[in-house]
Each structure stands twice: as C-alpha cells, then as structure tokens.
Design a protein around this motif. Structure first.
Motif, PDB file in Angstrom:
ATOM      1  N   ASN A   1       0.816  -1.206   0.000  1.00 33.68           N
ATOM      2  CA  ASN A   1       0.000   0.000   0.000  1.00 33.68           C
ATOM      3  C   ASN A   1       0.854   1.263   0.000  1.00 33.68           C
ATOM      4  OD1 ASN A   1      -2.569  -1.129  -0.041  1.00 33.68           O
ATOM      5  ND2 ASN A   1      -2.568  -1.437   2.159  1.00 33.68           N
ATOM      6  N   MET A   2       0.358   2.266  -0.703  1.00 30.70           N
ATOM      7  CA  MET A   2       0.912   3.613  -0.662  1.00 30.70           C
ATOM      8  C   MET A   2      -0.196   4.484  -0.087  1.00 30.70           C
ATOM      9  SD  MET A   2       2.562   5.958  -3.710  1.00 30.70           S
ATOM     10  CE  MET A   2       1.087   6.159  -4.694  1.00 30.70           C
ATOM     11  N   LYS A   3       0.145   5.332   0.882  1.00 33.33           N
ATOM     12  CA  LYS A   3      -0.867   6.165   1.535  1.00 33.33           C
ATOM     13  C   LYS A   3      -0.592   7.634   1.293  1.00 33.33           C
ATOM     14  CE  LYS A   3      -1.653   2.810   5.153  1.00 33.33           C
ATOM     15  NZ  LYS A   3      -1.617   2.506   6.572  1.00 33.33           N
ATOM     16  N   MET A   4      -1.686   8.378   1.099  1.00 37.27           N
ATOM     17  CA  MET A   4      -1.589   9.830   0.961  1.00 37.27           C
ATOM     18  C   MET A   4      -2.047  10.457   2.265  1.00 37.27           C
ATOM     19  SD  MET A   4      -3.421  12.473  -1.685  1.00 37.27           S
ATOM     20  CE  MET A   4      -4.919  12.746  -0.757  1.00 37.27           C
ATOM     21  N   TYR A   5      -1.247  11.365   2.780  1.00 36.89           N
ATOM     22  CA  TYR A   5      -1.559  12.090   4.012  1.00 36.89           C
ATOM     23  C   TYR A   5      -1.667  13.577   3.708  1.00 36.89           C
ATOM     24  CZ  TYR A   5      -0.062   8.004   6.719  1.00 36.89           C
ATOM     25  OH  TYR A   5       0.063   6.750   7.254  1.00 36.89           O
ATOM     26  N   MET A   6      -2.568  14.235   4.414  1.00 37.36           N
ATOM     27  CA  MET A   6      -2.604  15.695   4.431  1.00 37.36           C
ATOM     28  C   MET A   6      -2.231  16.068   5.856  1.00 37.36           C
ATOM     29  SD  MET A   6      -5.770  16.705   1.992  1.00 37.36           S
ATOM     30  CE  MET A   6      -5.199  18.375   1.759  1.00 37.36           C
ATOM     31  N   GLY A   7      -1.017  16.571   6.020  1.00 36.71           N
ATOM     32  CA  GLY A   7      -0.477  16.757   7.367  1.00 36.71           C
ATOM     33  C   GLY A   7      -0.277  15.379   7.976  1.00 36.71           C
ATOM     34  N   ASP A   8      -0.852  15.149   9.151  1.00 33.34           N
ATOM     35  CA  ASP A   8      -0.744  13.845   9.814  1.00 33.34           C
ATOM     36  C   ASP A   8      -1.965  12.963   9.571  1.00 33.34           C
ATOM     37  OD1 ASP A   8       1.697  14.559  10.897  1.00 33.34           O
ATOM     38  OD2 ASP A   8       0.805  15.386  12.726  1.00 33.34           O
ATOM     39  N   VAL A   9      -2.920  13.449   8.788  1.00 32.65           N
ATOM     40  CA  VAL A   9      -4.188  12.736   8.589  1.00 32.65           C
ATOM     41  C   VAL A   9      -4.122  11.875   7.328  1.00 32.65           C
ATOM     42  CG1 VAL A   9      -6.671  13.003   8.258  1.00 32.65           C
ATOM     43  CG2 VAL A   9      -5.419  14.636   9.697  1.00 32.65           C
ATOM     44  N   PRO A  10      -4.270  10.532   7.477  1.00 29.50           N
ATOM     45  CA  PRO A  10      -4.309   9.678   6.279  1.00 29.50           C
ATOM     46  C   PRO A  10      -5.594   9.949   5.492  1.00 29.50           C
ATOM     47  CG  PRO A  10      -4.620   8.372   8.276  1.00 29.50           C
ATOM     48  CD  PRO A  10      -4.399   9.778   8.712  1.00 29.50           C
ATOM     49  N   MET A  11      -5.460  10.122   4.180  1.00 24.57           N
ATOM     50  CA  MET A  11      -6.604  10.437   3.327  1.00 24.57           C
ATOM     51  C   MET A  11      -7.013   9.255   2.445  1.00 24.57           C
ATOM     52  SD  MET A  11      -7.332  13.491   4.212  1.00 24.57           S
ATOM     53  CE  MET A  11      -8.457  14.063   2.967  1.00 24.57           C
ATOM     54  N   ILE A  12      -6.027   8.645   1.796  1.00 24.17           N
ATOM     55  CA  ILE A  12      -6.302   7.567   0.845  1.00 24.17           C
ATOM     56  C   ILE A  12      -5.187   6.535   0.955  1.00 24.17           C
ATOM     57  CG2 ILE A  12      -6.483   6.979  -1.611  1.00 24.17           C
ATOM     58  CD1 ILE A  12      -7.610   9.748  -2.098  1.00 24.17           C
ATOM     59  N   SER A  13      -5.562   5.267   0.839  1.00 24.21           N
ATOM     60  CA  SER A  13      -4.588   4.188   0.803  1.00 24.21           C
ATOM     61  C   SER A  13      -4.933   3.306  -0.390  1.00 24.21           C
ATOM     62  CB  SER A  13      -4.652   3.376   2.098  1.00 24.21           C
ATOM     63  OG  SER A  13      -3.749   2.298   2.051  1.00 24.21           O
ATOM     64  N   ALA A  14      -3.920   2.940  -1.160  1.00 25.91           N
ATOM     65  CA  ALA A  14      -4.155   2.094  -2.333  1.00 25.91           C
ATOM     66  C   ALA A  14      -2.983   1.141  -2.531  1.00 25.91           C
ATOM     67  CB  ALA A  14      -4.327   2.945  -3.577  1.00 25.91           C
ATOM     68  N   MET A  15      -3.307  -0.063  -2.980  1.00 25.99           N
ATOM     69  CA  MET A  15      -2.255  -1.023  -3.288  1.00 25.99           C
ATOM     70  C   MET A  15      -1.625  -0.679  -4.631  1.00 25.99           C
ATOM     71  SD  MET A  15      -2.177  -5.117  -3.893  1.00 25.99           S
ATOM     72  CE  MET A  15      -2.681  -4.912  -5.565  1.00 25.99           C
ATOM     73  N   VAL A  16      -0.324  -0.742  -4.686  1.00 31.17           N
ATOM     74  CA  VAL A  16       0.411  -0.491  -5.926  1.00 31.17           C
ATOM     75  C   VAL A  16       0.481  -1.814  -6.688  1.00 31.17           C
ATOM     76  CG1 VAL A  16       2.614   0.227  -6.929  1.00 31.17           C
ATOM     77  CG2 VAL A  16       1.752   1.360  -4.865  1.00 31.17           C
ATOM     78  N   ALA A  17      -0.235  -1.882  -7.816  1.00 28.73           N
ATOM     79  CA  ALA A  17      -0.300  -3.111  -8.611  1.00 28.73           C
ATOM     80  C   ALA A  17       0.882  -3.242  -9.569  1.00 28.73           C
ATOM     81  CB  ALA A  17      -1.605  -3.167  -9.392  1.00 28.73           C
ATOM     82  N   ALA A  18       1.413  -2.100 -10.024  1.00 29.36           N
ATOM     83  CA  ALA A  18       2.521  -2.098 -10.981  1.00 29.36           C
ATOM     84  C   ALA A  18       3.251  -0.758 -10.857  1.00 29.36           C
ATOM     85  CB  ALA A  18       1.993  -2.272 -12.398  1.00 29.36           C
ATOM     86  N   PRO A  19       4.497  -0.706 -11.281  1.00 26.86           N
ATOM     87  CA  PRO A  19       5.213   0.573 -11.249  1.00 26.86           C
ATOM     88  C   PRO A  19       4.498   1.625 -12.097  1.00 26.86           C
ATOM     89  CG  PRO A  19       6.731  -1.228 -11.686  1.00 26.86           C
ATOM     90  CD  PRO A  19       5.341  -1.791 -11.766  1.00 26.86           C
ATOM     91  N   ILE A  20       4.493   2.847 -11.629  1.00 27.80           N
ATOM     92  CA  ILE A  20       3.894   3.957 -12.379  1.00 27.80           C
ATOM     93  C   ILE A  20       5.034   4.663 -13.094  1.00 27.80           C
ATOM     94  CG2 ILE A  20       2.580   6.099 -12.233  1.00 27.80           C
ATOM     95  CD1 ILE A  20       1.359   4.937  -9.606  1.00 27.80           C
ATOM     96  N   GLU A  21       5.073   4.524 -14.411  1.00 30.79           N
ATOM     97  CA  GLU A  21       6.227   4.969 -15.174  1.00 30.79           C
ATOM     98  C   GLU A  21       6.024   6.278 -15.917  1.00 30.79           C
ATOM     99  OE1 GLU A  21       7.301   1.632 -17.593  1.00 30.79           O
ATOM    100  OE2 GLU A  21       7.997   0.488 -15.859  1.00 30.79           O
ATOM    101  N   ASP A  22       4.769   6.766 -16.028  1.00 24.66           N
ATOM    102  CA  ASP A  22       4.548   7.968 -16.836  1.00 24.66           C
ATOM    103  C   ASP A  22       4.374   9.247 -16.022  1.00 24.66           C
ATOM    104  OD1 ASP A  22       2.024   7.622 -15.795  1.00 24.66           O
ATOM    105  OD2 ASP A  22       0.986   7.664 -17.721  1.00 24.66           O
ATOM    106  N   GLY A  23       4.557   9.153 -14.695  1.00 24.12           N
ATOM    107  CA  GLY A  23       4.486  10.358 -13.874  1.00 24.12           C
ATOM    108  C   GLY A  23       3.076  10.847 -13.590  1.00 24.12           C
ATOM    109  N   ARG A  24       2.083  10.020 -13.839  1.00 22.04           N
ATOM    110  CA  ARG A  24       0.684  10.381 -13.587  1.00 22.04           C
ATOM    111  C   ARG A  24      -0.015   9.227 -12.886  1.00 22.04           C
ATOM    112  NH1 ARG A  24      -1.526  14.215 -17.680  1.00 22.04           N
ATOM    113  NH2 ARG A  24       0.189  14.836 -19.000  1.00 22.04           N
ATOM    114  N   PHE A  25      -0.898   9.575 -11.959  1.00 18.27           N
ATOM    115  CA  PHE A  25      -1.732   8.556 -11.347  1.00 18.27           C
ATOM    116  C   PHE A  25      -3.061   9.173 -10.951  1.00 18.27           C
ATOM    117  CE2 PHE A  25       0.707  10.410  -7.952  1.00 18.27           C
ATOM    118  CZ  PHE A  25      -0.129  10.466  -6.856  1.00 18.27           C
TER     119      PHE A  25
END
Length: 142
Positions: A98-122
C-alpha cells in the motif's frame, strides 16, 4: 528523390507512433472539470507501509478533477520531472504494497500499488459524485 521521400515517411510514421513525446493521460479522453496547482499551505505526503516518505507537494506539477464515463469521477495527479522519477522508483520498490496519501498527519487515501507507475501520472478514484471529487480537489489545491 524516392529514397529521401521514403525516409521522410518513415520518420513521420515513427513520430506518429511515439506521439511526438506527448504523454498519454486519462484526462485526454475525458472532461476536465477543474485544474490547479497543489497547495503549499497543507503538507501532502505519500508514504509506504513502513511510513517512509516517498514524495511531497513539491513533486506534484498539476492536479486535475476529471469527469469520466469509464471511472465516473477521479482526481489525476501529474508529477514534475523529478517527481515522476521518484514515483517510478518508489512504486517499483513497493509493488503489492500500500501507498498512503496524508494531508499533514491525517491519512486520506490508501491504495495497493499493482505495478510501477512509469509515466508520472496517477489517479485517485474513490469518488462517487462530482461533489465528492471537487471537495478532494479543493483540499489538494486550496
């Protein structure tokens, strides 16, 4: 002259296949509802499962709110050149985690990384209504 024309046609074909360097984006075939820069007022962090920081606000170039027929509503995040490299390196090392996005100390979104992200966009696609998507967009950009 025929040889020169053939070379020109081959070069044009190769450029057409490569897209002339333009990155394909989910936003290309969808309606962009809003576009903005990431806020510097709130610290946005992306972390791995062990809590290691993968990248920050400064690694994000643009944020888009997208209305899509296929995915309903989503946020697309486009990284800077340096951020795209960090994203690729990070996602290569945490595939299946999982990769998690935080705003400050608050977790906002968590998602499993299925494959490398190679194009700089998600994309962040946890929005069932346009209003929900725009609330998240506002948090990221204001």
């Amino acid at each position: 002259m025929k040889k020169f024309a053939c070379i020109i046609l081959c070069v044009c074909f190769l450029l057409a296949l490569s897209g002339c360097g333009k990155k394909a984006s989910p936003a290309d075939n969808n309606k962009i509802v809003a576009q903005g820069d990431v806020t510097n007022a709130t610290v946005i962090l992306f972390k791995d499962e062990r809590g290691n920081v993968l990248f920050y606000n400064s690694d994000i170039e643009q944020i888009y709110a997208i209305d899509s027929k296929e995915l309903s509503y989503f946020i697309e995040i486009e990284m800077t050149n340096d951020g795209a490299k960090k994203l690729k390196d990070a996602t290569e090392s945490i595939v299946g985690q999982n990769m998690k996005m935080y705003m400050g100390d608050v977790p906002m979104i968590s998602a499993m990384v299925a494959a490398p992200i190679e194009d700089g966009r998600f994309i962040l696609c946890d929005h069932t209504t346009q209003e929900e998507m725009l609330i998240m967009f506002d948090k990221l950009t204001k």
